[in-house]
Design a protein around this motif. Structure first.
Motif, PDB file in Angstrom:
ATOM      1  N   THR A  54       0.830  -1.197   0.000  1.00 17.10           N
ATOM      2  CA  THR A  54       0.000   0.000   0.000  1.00 17.10           C
ATOM      3  C   THR A  54       0.861   1.242   0.000  1.00 17.10           C
ATOM      4  O   THR A  54       2.063   1.189   0.281  1.00 17.10           O
ATOM      5  CB  THR A  54      -0.936   0.013   1.225  1.00 17.10           C
ATOM      6  OG1 THR A  54      -1.881   1.081   1.089  1.00 17.10           O
ATOM      7  CG2 THR A  54      -0.165   0.183   2.519  1.00 17.10           C
ATOM      8  N   SER A  58      -2.752   5.024   5.545  1.00 20.42           N
ATOM      9  CA  SER A  58      -3.215   3.639   5.691  1.00 20.42           C
ATOM     10  C   SER A  58      -3.932   3.376   7.007  1.00 20.42           C
ATOM     11  O   SER A  58      -4.348   2.249   7.266  1.00 20.42           O
ATOM     12  CB  SER A  58      -2.028   2.670   5.575  1.00 20.42           C
ATOM     13  OG  SER A  58      -1.079   2.916   6.603  1.00 20.42           O
ATOM     14  N   HIS A 171      -6.305  -0.342   2.993  1.00 21.33           N
ATOM     15  CA  HIS A 171      -6.521  -0.211   1.555  1.00 21.33           C
ATOM     16  C   HIS A 171      -7.711   0.683   1.222  1.00 21.33           C
ATOM     17  O   HIS A 171      -8.108   0.771   0.057  1.00 21.33           O
ATOM     18  CB  HIS A 171      -6.698  -1.582   0.921  1.00 21.33           C
ATOM     19  CG  HIS A 171      -5.464  -2.423   0.968  1.00 21.33           C
ATOM     20  ND1 HIS A 171      -4.270  -2.040   0.391  1.00 21.33           N
ATOM     21  CD2 HIS A 171      -5.212  -3.628   1.558  1.00 21.33           C
ATOM     22  CE1 HIS A 171      -3.353  -2.963   0.591  1.00 21.33           C
ATOM     23  NE2 HIS A 171      -3.898  -3.934   1.316  1.00 21.33           N
ATOM     24  N   GLY A 172      -8.264   1.364   2.248  1.00 18.12           N
ATOM     25  CA  GLY A 172      -9.230   2.404   1.953  1.00 18.12           C
ATOM     26  C   GLY A 172     -10.646   2.236   2.443  1.00 18.12           C
ATOM     27  O   GLY A 172     -11.539   2.946   1.988  1.00 18.12           O
ATOM     28  N   ARG A 176     -13.023   2.796  -1.893  1.00 21.15           N
ATOM     29  CA  ARG A 176     -11.876   3.359  -2.589  1.00 21.15           C
ATOM     30  C   ARG A 176     -12.152   3.357  -4.084  1.00 21.15           C
ATOM     31  O   ARG A 176     -12.963   2.572  -4.585  1.00 21.15           O
ATOM     32  CB  ARG A 176     -10.606   2.582  -2.297  1.00 21.15           C
ATOM     33  CG  ARG A 176     -10.473   1.262  -3.044  1.00 21.15           C
ATOM     34  CD  ARG A 176      -9.069   0.704  -2.929  1.00 21.15           C
ATOM     35  NE  ARG A 176      -8.078   1.595  -3.500  1.00 21.15           N
ATOM     36  CZ  ARG A 176      -6.785   1.595  -3.195  1.00 21.15           C
ATOM     37  NH1 ARG A 176      -6.316   0.736  -2.316  1.00 21.15           N
ATOM     38  NH2 ARG A 176      -5.952   2.426  -3.761  1.00 21.15           N
ATOM     39  N   TRP A 187      -5.479   6.642  -7.829  1.00 21.01           N
ATOM     40  CA  TRP A 187      -6.552   5.967  -7.103  1.00 21.01           C
ATOM     41  C   TRP A 187      -6.779   6.737  -5.790  1.00 21.01           C
ATOM     42  O   TRP A 187      -5.860   7.360  -5.265  1.00 21.01           O
ATOM     43  CB  TRP A 187      -6.179   4.527  -6.792  1.00 21.01           C
ATOM     44  CG  TRP A 187      -5.973   3.621  -7.984  1.00 21.01           C
ATOM     45  CD1 TRP A 187      -5.480   3.964  -9.207  1.00 21.01           C
ATOM     46  CD2 TRP A 187      -6.248   2.227  -8.043  1.00 21.01           C
ATOM     47  NE1 TRP A 187      -5.423   2.864 -10.030  1.00 21.01           N
ATOM     48  CE2 TRP A 187      -5.898   1.776  -9.335  1.00 21.01           C
ATOM     49  CE3 TRP A 187      -6.752   1.305  -7.130  1.00 21.01           C
ATOM     50  CZ2 TRP A 187      -6.033   0.454  -9.742  1.00 21.01           C
ATOM     51  CZ3 TRP A 187      -6.883  -0.018  -7.528  1.00 21.01           C
ATOM     52  CH2 TRP A 187      -6.538  -0.434  -8.818  1.00 21.01           C
ATOM     53  N   LYS A 189      -8.294   6.522  -1.801  1.00 18.76           N
ATOM     54  CA  LYS A 189      -8.773   5.696  -0.691  1.00 18.76           C
ATOM     55  C   LYS A 189      -9.690   6.515   0.210  1.00 18.76           C
ATOM     56  O   LYS A 189      -9.681   7.741   0.198  1.00 18.76           O
ATOM     57  CB  LYS A 189      -7.588   5.160   0.123  1.00 18.76           C
ATOM     58  CG  LYS A 189      -6.677   4.237  -0.672  1.00 18.76           C
ATOM     59  CD  LYS A 189      -5.707   3.466   0.225  1.00 18.76           C
ATOM     60  CE  LYS A 189      -4.633   4.323   0.820  1.00 18.76           C
ATOM     61  NZ  LYS A 189      -3.606   3.526   1.532  1.00 18.76           N
ATOM     62  N   TYR A 190     -10.510   5.801   1.005  1.00 20.54           N
ATOM     63  CA  TYR A 190     -11.384   6.423   2.006  1.00 20.54           C
ATOM     64  C   TYR A 190     -12.326   7.462   1.370  1.00 20.54           C
ATOM     65  O   TYR A 190     -12.535   8.550   1.911  1.00 20.54           O
ATOM     66  CB  TYR A 190     -10.553   7.086   3.110  1.00 20.54           C
ATOM     67  CG  TYR A 190      -9.451   6.224   3.662  1.00 20.54           C
ATOM     68  CD1 TYR A 190      -9.733   5.103   4.431  1.00 20.54           C
ATOM     69  CD2 TYR A 190      -8.106   6.516   3.397  1.00 20.54           C
ATOM     70  CE1 TYR A 190      -8.719   4.303   4.939  1.00 20.54           C
ATOM     71  CE2 TYR A 190      -7.089   5.716   3.889  1.00 20.54           C
ATOM     72  CZ  TYR A 190      -7.395   4.620   4.649  1.00 20.54           C
ATOM     73  OH  TYR A 190      -6.381   3.829   5.139  1.00 20.54           O
TER      74      TYR A 190
END
Length: 201
Positions: A54, A58, A171-172, A176, A187, A189-190
């Motif tokens: 990742t 995180s 990983h989100g 994500r 990309w 995340k969250y």
């Protein structure tokens, strides 16, 4: 900004005509310096989630009781969807390669929803040209913009699971962006908000 988007689109279009078929059994490390838009990954094996690496933030946490996915912008009916509402929507699943240039590669089976499903719930206006995605909420917010063509084709979509498991926090989780043919730096995340808008030509 508009000109840069055109240049990016032309580069991607050219790359797609020159795709290299990745043979079965290819070592993931050998793809770290490749442009994902130049690769045909149909033969590439899914790697175990425990081997996923990742980048970026995180450890962001959300409270699902209060968390909502906001849908705003060039739409007629703004919406705020809960996690359970998102899980109840029709799902899609695609194998997509993530490349963090020079660092690592992840190839996973990502499951989630089409951004168009969410945008249609909010009655996106027909003249929308781009979608902006935000995540996470707070000082580490990342913002990325994608052309509507990549949204309609599901090349860019929202994932809540990977390799048959709920999306891990690092990983989100809870949502994500999965962006096929884009580098991992594009990309998000969250994700907590998506915004439709029109760029005047």
């Amino acid at each position: 900004m508009f000109l840069s988007n055109i240049v990016l689109w032309l580069k991607k279009a050219y790359a797609q005509t020159k795709r290299i078929i990745v043979p079965k059994g290819t070592r993931m490390s050998s793809l770290r310096d490749k442009n994902p838009a130049t690769l045909d990954t149909r033969n590439l094996e899914i790697i175990p989630l425990k081997n996923f690496e990742t980048m970026g933030l995180s450890d962001h946490k959300v409270d699902l009781k209060s968390w909502r996915l906001a849908i705003e912008g060039n739409i007629a009916a703004p919406r705020n969807l809960s996690y359970s509402q998102i899980l109840a929507l029709p799902s899609i699943e695609r194998n997509v390669l993530l490349i963090c240039p020079g660092v690592f590669t992840n190839h996973g089976k990502w499951k989630g929803i089409s951004l168009m499903t969410a945008l249609n719930l909010a009655r996106m206006k027909a003249d929308t040209t781009h979608i902006t995605v935000y995540g996470p909420q707070g000082p580490y917010e990342k913002v990325e913009r994608y052309p509507i063509a990549d949204i309609r084709s599901n090349k860019v979509f929202l994932a809540y699971a990977v390799n048959g498991e709920k999306l891990p926090q690092k990983h989100g989780f809870p949502l994500r962006i999965v962006a096929e043919d884009y580098y991992g730096s594009n990309w998000v995340k969250y994700v907590y908000k998506i915004e439709a808008f029109k760029i005047e030509t």
